[in-house]
Design an enzyme around this catalytic site. Sequence first.
Site: not given
Ligand code: SIN
Length: 535
Positions: A127, A243, A289, A350, A385
């Site tokens: 991610e 997010h 993010r 988020h 985060r």
């Molecule tokens: C996501 O699946 O993008 C959220 C994961 C997260 O907030 O750590």
Amino acid sequence: MSPNRYLVSFDSRTAIHRFTDILVVGAGIAGLRAALEVPSDLSVLVATKDRITESNSSYAQGGIAGVLSPEDTFENHIDDTLVAGDGLCDRAVVERVVRDAPAEIEKLVEFGTKFDEENGHLALTREGGHSHRRIVHALGDATGHEMMRAVIAKTKATPNVTLWDDTFTVDLLTDASGCVGAIVWRPNAGVVIVWAKQVILASGGCGMVYRETTNPPVATGDGMAAAFRAGAELRDMEFMQFHPTVLYVAGSARSLISEAVRGEGAYLRDVHGVRFMPNEDPRGELAPRDVVSRAIFRTMERTQHSNVYLDLSHLPRDLVMTRFPGIAKVCRSFGLDIAKDRIPVRPGAHYMVGGVTVDADGRTTVPNLWAAGEVTSSGLHGANRLASNSLIEGLVYGAACGRGAARAASMMPGDLRALPLQFVAHDDEPDERLDVPDLTNALRSLMVRKMGIVRDRIRLEEATADVEFWCRYVLVREFDRRSGWELQNLLTVARLMINAATAREESRGTHYRSDFPERADSAGWNVRHVTARSI
Ligand code: SIN
């Protein structure tokens, strides 16, 4: 006692009482992990305000980060967390959580969680902000659902743990010795006083303070607000993480489109079909993010369009459908085929990075009160985060709180007894004159407009004036139902957030001020936390 100390009246001479060694407020991953760590000779009561499945943890899509592959190292995960945190993480906390992560993931497997596998090993994805594949997931994109299924089953089978759903923790009860329990409200009983030797707060975040959010309706900051009224220190409340990719279709709930979609190679495109992230950051769609959310915000302003698009059409259909069955289903209900059609998205609130200050064991500044998970500020996330670092924080700190609270409760021998306590709340304004949903919506819209991704002094002053005005007549009332207490908690949290954002005259992580667009390390903001406490 201040008129705002407790939201409801109570009298311990006439109230219903309940006694437990340890009270856990919240039944997400942090709360249940804490409960499961308590030895069997101590009683644990877990109180959650809705159904036990209604927590942010249950809705987690992406997964849980931990170093599990031989190509990865603890140092990599530590560095990625520190970079995302933009200079404000506590390095010792980061090291501890990263090193504990693999054992906590193993514990989830022991509890019965079935993570996705590839060639006989746990399947790992990437991610934003992660330099390596290190995120375990389950049922494709329903990690939280599968993890909580297993952990809830384990908790229900644990004899010393009692679960109370539909139980709203209105306030934490304190006396001169610290926290002694909580005032809770149950549908068929009304106000109940729960006396506890130790209390663990694991009540989650406050995304509902924004109109656009990935959070479920339960995320109204109740634990943060109750801790504040009880005199606990909160810090870093200016850092609300947005997010980047929340489904933006008229008529849809604002569903999360997991960052793992970009982790598997999806592109972000503007309304003209142009991929814009490579021009914004060398990490492209996999930048942290805060970077991606701001880039989307700028792109929406530049193109004068209400959203951007996620494009998976270049990825193999099989991969897309196997990895993201839940997202595919939600999008299908709006006529979108995610392997072919572009998905309209925009950022949404988020995760609250700040919260109740805790030490390395999860102790708050109020004696006998512990906290774990999104309700806290532990120092792990800094100013932003790293993706998939929240469930692991909940696990590590949940376990630490369970151990610490159990040790402390064992050192308090003897039975608890009800203390003579009486509190009469507030004025006699009947709450029927207040349109609670209308005011809740007004607050949530204000937060998007004045305290959103981009902030400045003028907008923050306007937000302060409105929120202070609302607080003057809402916080002094006594409500007899959940929606009223939630509004009071949302207002309390919003006020803390706006004050903190006003104080931090720089831009860092999730907090961006167009009037102070740079990081201001030289002014000491790289080591300074904005803190708040009521007493
Ligand atoms: C996501 O699946 O993008 C959220 C994961 C997260 O907030 O750590």
